[in-house]
Scaffold this motif. Structure first.
Motif, PDB file in Angstrom:
ATOM      1  N   ARG A 123     -20.223 -30.994 -38.926  1.00 17.58           N
ATOM      2  CA  ARG A 123     -19.896 -31.720 -37.695  1.00 17.58           C
ATOM      3  C   ARG A 123     -18.397 -31.647 -37.393  1.00 17.58           C
ATOM      4  O   ARG A 123     -17.988 -31.445 -36.244  1.00 17.58           O
ATOM      5  N   GLU A 124     -17.584 -31.803 -38.413  1.00 16.72           N
ATOM      6  CA  GLU A 124     -16.140 -31.738 -38.198  1.00 16.72           C
ATOM      7  C   GLU A 124     -15.733 -30.360 -37.682  1.00 16.72           C
ATOM      8  O   GLU A 124     -14.891 -30.249 -36.788  1.00 16.72           O
ATOM      9  N   ARG A 125     -16.334 -29.307 -38.228  1.00  9.79           N
ATOM     10  CA  ARG A 125     -16.012 -27.959 -37.752  1.00  9.79           C
ATOM     11  C   ARG A 125     -16.465 -27.762 -36.309  1.00  9.79           C
ATOM     12  O   ARG A 125     -15.741 -27.182 -35.498  1.00  9.79           O
ATOM     13  N   VAL A 126     -17.666 -28.250 -35.977  1.00 12.88           N
ATOM     14  CA  VAL A 126     -18.176 -28.087 -34.613  1.00 12.88           C
ATOM     15  C   VAL A 126     -17.271 -28.794 -33.616  1.00 12.88           C
ATOM     16  O   VAL A 126     -16.977 -28.257 -32.537  1.00 12.88           O
ATOM     17  N   TRP A 127     -16.804 -29.983 -33.957  1.00 11.41           N
ATOM     18  CA  TRP A 127     -15.911 -30.698 -33.043  1.00 11.41           C
ATOM     19  C   TRP A 127     -14.600 -29.943 -32.855  1.00 11.41           C
ATOM     20  O   TRP A 127     -14.028 -29.947 -31.758  1.00 11.41           O
ATOM     21  N   LEU A 215     -18.685 -39.071 -39.654  1.00  6.06           N
ATOM     22  CA  LEU A 215     -17.533 -38.770 -38.812  1.00  6.06           C
ATOM     23  C   LEU A 215     -16.431 -38.119 -39.637  1.00  6.06           C
ATOM     24  O   LEU A 215     -16.374 -38.288 -40.860  1.00  6.06           O
ATOM     25  N   PRO A 216     -15.534 -37.362 -38.988  1.00  8.41           N
ATOM     26  CA  PRO A 216     -14.342 -36.890 -39.711  1.00  8.41           C
ATOM     27  C   PRO A 216     -13.577 -38.062 -40.318  1.00  8.41           C
ATOM     28  O   PRO A 216     -13.618 -39.184 -39.796  1.00  8.41           O
ATOM     29  N   LYS A 217     -12.878 -37.836 -41.413  1.00 17.36           N
ATOM     30  CA  LYS A 217     -12.265 -38.921 -42.176  1.00 17.36           C
ATOM     31  C   LYS A 217     -11.330 -39.781 -41.339  1.00 17.36           C
ATOM     32  O   LYS A 217     -11.226 -40.980 -41.554  1.00 17.36           O
ATOM     33  N   ARG A 218     -10.644 -39.190 -40.377  1.00 19.86           N
ATOM     34  CA  ARG A 218      -9.677 -39.961 -39.591  1.00 19.86           C
ATOM     35  C   ARG A 218     -10.346 -40.992 -38.695  1.00 19.86           C
ATOM     36  O   ARG A 218      -9.663 -41.883 -38.151  1.00 19.86           O
ATOM     37  N   TYR A 219     -11.674 -40.887 -38.524  1.00 15.16           N
ATOM     38  CA  TYR A 219     -12.384 -41.831 -37.661  1.00 15.16           C
ATOM     39  C   TYR A 219     -13.231 -42.827 -38.454  1.00 15.16           C
ATOM     40  O   TYR A 219     -13.992 -43.589 -37.851  1.00 15.16           O
ATOM     41  N   ARG A 220     -13.109 -42.836 -39.752  1.00 13.91           N
ATOM     42  CA  ARG A 220     -13.951 -43.732 -40.549  1.00 13.91           C
ATOM     43  C   ARG A 220     -13.375 -45.131 -40.660  1.00 13.91           C
ATOM     44  O   ARG A 220     -14.013 -46.012 -41.222  1.00 13.91           O
ATOM     45  N   PRO A 454     -15.006 -18.210 -33.628  1.00 11.36           N
ATOM     46  CA  PRO A 454     -14.713 -17.649 -34.955  1.00 11.36           C
ATOM     47  C   PRO A 454     -15.825 -17.980 -35.939  1.00 11.36           C
ATOM     48  O   PRO A 454     -16.473 -19.025 -35.848  1.00 11.36           O
ATOM     49  N   ARG A 455     -16.024 -17.096 -36.878  1.00 12.10           N
ATOM     50  CA  ARG A 455     -17.039 -17.306 -37.901  1.00 12.10           C
ATOM     51  C   ARG A 455     -16.531 -18.258 -38.968  1.00 12.10           C
ATOM     52  O   ARG A 455     -15.327 -18.345 -39.205  1.00 12.10           O
ATOM     53  N   PRO A 456     -17.408 -18.992 -39.631  1.00 10.50           N
ATOM     54  CA  PRO A 456     -16.964 -19.958 -40.649  1.00 10.50           C
ATOM     55  C   PRO A 456     -16.151 -19.284 -41.745  1.00 10.50           C
ATOM     56  O   PRO A 456     -16.563 -18.281 -42.321  1.00 10.50           O
ATOM     57  N   GLY A 457     -14.966 -19.843 -41.998  1.00  7.07           N
ATOM     58  CA  GLY A 457     -14.121 -19.316 -43.048  1.00  7.07           C
ATOM     59  C   GLY A 457     -13.296 -18.123 -42.656  1.00  7.07           C
ATOM     60  O   GLY A 457     -12.547 -17.586 -43.471  1.00  7.07           O
ATOM     61  N   TRP A 458     -13.408 -17.678 -41.389  1.00  6.24           N
ATOM     62  CA  TRP A 458     -12.650 -16.519 -40.919  1.00  6.24           C
ATOM     63  C   TRP A 458     -11.588 -16.992 -39.936  1.00  6.24           C
ATOM     64  O   TRP A 458     -11.822 -17.894 -39.140  1.00  6.24           O
ATOM     65  N   PRO A 459     -10.413 -16.389 -39.943  1.00  9.23           N
ATOM     66  CA  PRO A 459      -9.392 -16.772 -38.959  1.00  9.23           C
ATOM     67  C   PRO A 459      -9.835 -16.428 -37.557  1.00  9.23           C
ATOM     68  O   PRO A 459     -10.649 -15.542 -37.340  1.00  9.23           O
ATOM     69  N   ALA A 460      -9.287 -17.174 -36.612  1.00  2.85           N
ATOM     70  CA  ALA A 460      -9.719 -17.029 -35.227  1.00  2.85           C
ATOM     71  C   ALA A 460      -9.484 -15.635 -34.683  1.00  2.85           C
ATOM     72  O   ALA A 460     -10.228 -15.141 -33.840  1.00  2.85           O
ATOM     73  N   GLU A 461      -8.432 -14.945 -35.168  1.00  2.00           N
ATOM     74  CA  GLU A 461      -8.121 -13.648 -34.592  1.00  2.00           C
ATOM     75  C   GLU A 461      -9.147 -12.583 -34.951  1.00  2.00           C
ATOM     76  O   GLU A 461      -9.169 -11.506 -34.376  1.00  2.00           O
ATOM     77  N   THR A 462     -10.038 -12.864 -35.917  1.00  3.02           N
ATOM     78  CA  THR A 462     -11.050 -11.882 -36.286  1.00  3.02           C
ATOM     79  C   THR A 462     -12.359 -12.102 -35.550  1.00  3.02           C
ATOM     80  O   THR A 462     -13.325 -11.414 -35.814  1.00  3.02           O
TER      81      THR A 462
END
Length: 507
Positions: A123-127, A215-220, A454-462
């Motif tokens: 969920r945190e990644r999707v957000w 939720l992401p930790k900052r929202y708990r 971007p694919r999970p674990g891959w930098p955005a430029e790839t």
């Protein structure tokens, strides 16, 4: 003049190959890949994979969730996916699916904990991928808690008579509100007996804990997280838990009109009432709000505010004993002090969107609990939440405009039910959608947006660059079985490419 034979053309029906039903489900498959949900669930359920097992437990669980998202309401509906191996890959048999659910149910809280942890991680990644379309784009997250009655038509564990004089279960669910421009995603699902109370503080606290853990930790903790409930959450214990020092959550909970509140409302002077407002900022005709204090706040946490709304009932509505002067009275409590009371009342009124989320949940596996044991049905409830996650994440990442508001039934009718021709050429598989289907453009454009992520674990430029997709076909780059990095060694970054073969003959 031609002889009329009826309203519809007569066609000859034959079996064939090369046609994929539910081809629009490639949107959900691609959402699974781009979000990393497949890898997260696989890692989480790795301890439950037996030696030399053919099927990954994570894949089995996701297959059931995909079947539920496509309209299934029991675990046997994975047969719909099994019939399309080109799109969904190998799908486990019904006995294998049943054994996995039994195994997870036997491990109880441990199995549920790892599934929930995996969903929270994804969920945190999707957000992050959603950016401005994410529910926390405005700096605040709103969680709605509400109960839902699930009817049972046979004897099941914990099924009992409900307060509506029906028979079944009474789960407590929580959803993150996406606002007016979106839908919502599930963050809590607490299975309870049918005779569980609507205002049980311990259950609301447990559901809130489950929701915050998603939720992401900052929202708990902190004021940026708002918990909304109806009057079922208006108890001393639950409000005190929300306002506890160190937790500091914002809340907006409905309150029952007691004799003390009713007496205080009658003493509010006419000049203290403020017109209620609509979402567009216009005045809501026939509705007013006011704040009351005094003895009504005795025994409640410090900083709590009581806001009352009075409104003319719609024609035909019957007044209650707690109403006054022909006006319908409602009350809620909040600890927000920096917002006008009319805006606070509008914010609380928008809690009604939780009813839309419950309607969507009923259309995605929550219409009934198909298993007998309570532990099995709790696993099923997690599967339903995973399906609802996909049905919320896919529009958030890939759809725009009014399409983001489509509920599961409309998504299935317009997008997922589209059929396609499967064309295999070389090492590529292409899904060719019908050009005349009115929503082919929506499908292909959505796939283009998902492919560009971007694919999970891959930098955005790839990530794959976004290219316009022809409305008559799904390009091979958008097909899940032929994406770079999907078990194809020659697509791995950093791996040297095979040198070109020299032509035969003299140089």
């Amino acid at each position: 003049m031609k002889k009329r034979i009826g309203f519809y053309a007569r066609v000859r029906v034959e079996g064939g190959r090369g046609v994929v039903s539910q081809a629009g489900a490639v949107l959900l498959v691609e959402t699974v890949r781009k979000s990393g949900l497949d890898a997260a669930i696989s890692r989480a359920l790795a301890p439950w994979r037996k030696a030399r097992a053919v099927h990954d437990p994570g894949k089995i669980l996701l297959d059931v969730a995909l079947a539920v998202a496509l309209g299934g309401d029991c675990q046997a509906d994975v047969a719909m996916l099994r019939a399309e191996p080109a799109l969904f890959g190998p799908v486990a048999s019904d006995p294998t699916v049943s054994r996995l659910i039994d195994t997870l149910a036997a491990d109880g809280k441990r199995a549920l904990a790892v599934i929930r942890t995996a969903r929270a991680e994804v969920r945190e990644r999707v957000w992050q991928l959603a950016g401005e379309a994410a529910p926390d784009a405005g700096g605040q997250v709103t969680v709605d808690l509400d109960g839902v009655l699930v009817l049972a038509h046979s004897e099941k564990q914990d099924a009992a008579a409900t307060w509506k004089k029906t028979f079944g279960h009474h789960p407590l669910v929580g959803f993150v509100d996406h606002g007016r421009g979106g839908s919502g995603e599930p963050v809590a699902g607490l299975l309870r007996p049918g005779n569980a109370g609507s205002n049980t503080a311990a259950d609301h606290i447990e559901a809130a804990r489950l929701a915050l853990a998603q939720l992401p930790k900052r929202y708990r903790r902190g004021r940026q997280t708002l918990i909304r409930t109806d009057s079922g959450g208006g108890t001393h214990e639950f409000v005190a838990w929300l306002a506890k020092r160190g937790r500091w959550l914002s809340y907006s909970v409905g309150m029952t009109i007691t004799d003390a509140i009713h007496a205080a409302v009658l003493k509010v002077p006419a000049g203290a009432w403020t017109p209620a407002i609509e979402p567009d900022g216009e005045i809501r005709h026939g509705a007013w709000v006011a704040e009351i204090d005094g003895a009504c706040l005795k025994g409640w946490p410090a900083g709590m505010r009581l806001i009352v709304r009075r409104e003319r009932p719609h024609p035909g509505a019957q007044l209650r004993f707690t109403d006054a002067d022909g006006m319908r009275l409602t009350c809620f409590a909040t600890n927000t002090h920096t917002t006008p009371i009319a805006a606070l009342e509008l914010r609380h009124r928008q809690r009604a969107r939780a009813e839309d989320r419950i309607r969507a949940a009923r259309a995605a596996g929550l219409r009934n609990l198909p298993l007998h044991d309570a532990a099995q049905n709790q696993v099923w409830l997690e599967i339903v939440q995973t399906a609802l996650d996909l049905l919320a994440w896919m529009p958030m990442l890939a759809l725009t405009g009014t399409a983001r508001l489509w509920e599961p039934r409309r998504l299935r009718l317009r997008l997922f039910s589209a059929t396609a021709q499967l064309v295999t050429t070389g090492r590529r598989r292409i899904l060719r959608l019908a050009k005349h289907w009115p929503f082919t453009d929506v499908i292909t454009e959505a796939l283009g947006r998902l492919t560009a992520l971007p694919r999970p674990g891959w930098p955005a430029e790839t990530s794959c660059p976004y290219d316009p997709i022809h409305p008559g076909a799904v390009e091979p780059g958008a097909h899940p079985t032929r994406q770079p990095g999907n078990n194809l060694a020659h697509d791995q970054p950093g791996r040297p490419k095979r040198p070109a073969r020299k032509p035969d003959g003299p140089s």
